[in-house]
Scaffold this motif. Structure first.
Motif, PDB file in Angstrom:
ATOM      1  N   LYS A   1       0.811  -1.230   0.000  1.00  0.00           N
ATOM      2  CA  LYS A   1       0.000   0.000   0.000  1.00  0.00           C
ATOM      3  C   LYS A   1       0.838   1.271   0.000  1.00  0.00           C
ATOM      4  N   GLN A   2       2.074   1.148   0.454  1.00  0.00           N
ATOM      5  CA  GLN A   2       2.934   2.346   0.559  1.00  0.00           C
ATOM      6  C   GLN A   2       4.389   1.935   0.374  1.00  0.00           C
ATOM      7  N   SER A   3       5.231   2.926   0.036  1.00  0.00           N
ATOM      8  CA  SER A   3       6.624   2.599  -0.292  1.00  0.00           C
ATOM      9  C   SER A   3       7.448   2.207   0.931  1.00  0.00           C
TER      10      SER A   3
ATOM     11  N   GLY B   1       4.953   5.175   5.547  1.00  0.00           N
ATOM     12  CA  GLY B   1       4.317   5.986   4.503  1.00  0.00           C
ATOM     13  C   GLY B   1       5.218   6.176   3.304  1.00  0.00           C
ATOM     14  N   LYS B   2       5.398   7.454   2.928  1.00  0.00           N
ATOM     15  CA  LYS B   2       6.104   7.738   1.671  1.00  0.00           C
ATOM     16  C   LYS B   2       7.611   7.833   1.824  1.00  0.00           C
TER      17      LYS B   2
END
Ligand SMILES: N[C@@H](CCC(=O)N[C@@H](CS)C(=O)NCC(=O)O)C(=O)O
Length: 208
Positions: free
Chosen positions: A151-153, A157-158
């Motif tokens: 869902k995310q890198s 999160g990002k």
């Protein structure tokens, strides 16, 4: 100045990676854990378990003495990596603690178990059945990571944070026992991205 105790053959590598990411100055005391150098009274006063790594930080007149590599990394991130390795906000910060504990309790016992049985114990004492038992426990933890990284890198999160560093530095050792990451493509790509960071590559190349 920060002082890190432990040789390049130890978990001190995990702290060196963190120090390099942060770009802070530090001194090394690269005493080896297979010698008696970590059982002296002076060293035991810093780390009563008689292990490496340990870290002291007397920056700005402070008096910090710590052991446990993942906790040292959290301290370094909290102190020197605000807004980068240590993200803003209680939720992201709690996430960093969550993943560090996940690394220490759900991943590391089995990575170390497998490494002991396949590499570190004297050959006559190795137990392949015990190694396989440890390796069989890991998919449960990697399924959790695969779900998040789908869902995310990164784990928070990002952006790359201390959460990623503290999980990746433990999981990366599985390459030494040829763990098959085929079922975990997201984890494999994330691990490659984390391990390939210039700070870690510098440490791996012995420039620390
Ligand atoms: N839980 C500790 C484990 C430290 C540890 O076991 N260090 C090893 C070297 S990587 C050591 O000092 N072994 C010597 C001994 O056990 O006497 C951490 O993560 O920092």
């Amino acid at each position: 100045m920060i002082k890190l105790y432990g040789s390049n053959r130890s978990r001190a590598l995990r702290n060196l990676w963190c120090l390099k990411e942060l770009g802070v100055d530090y001194e090394r005391d690269d005493r080896d854990h297979v010698s008696g150098e970590i059982k002296t009274d002076a060293y035991l006063a810093i780390n009563p378990s008689g292990k490496v790594p340990s870290m002291t930080d007397h920056t700005g007149g402070g008096d910090v003495e710590m052991f446990e590599c993942l906790a040292i990394n959290l301290y370094l991130a909290m102190t020197y990596g605000k807004g980068t390795l240590w993200p803003d906000g209680a939720v992201s910060q709690a996430d960093c603690l969550q993943w560090s504990m996940f690394s220490a309790t759900e991943v590391e016992p089995h990575t170390v178990g497998a490494l002991m049985e396949r590499i570190f114990k004297p050959e006559s004492m190795r137990d392949e059945a015990a190694a396989l038992k440890h390796l069989e426990q890991l998919p449960r933890a990697f399924t959790v990571l695969e779900g998040v990284l789908g869902k995310q890198s990164y784990l928070c999160g990002k952006a790359f944070t201390i959460a990623d560093l503290n999980v990746a530095c433990v999981a990366a050792s599985l390459h030494m026992v040829q763990f098959d990451f085929l079922a975990f493509p997201k984890v494999s790509a994330w691990l490659g991205a984390c391990s390939g960071r210039p700070a870690n590559q510098d440490v791996v190349a012995g420039n620390a």
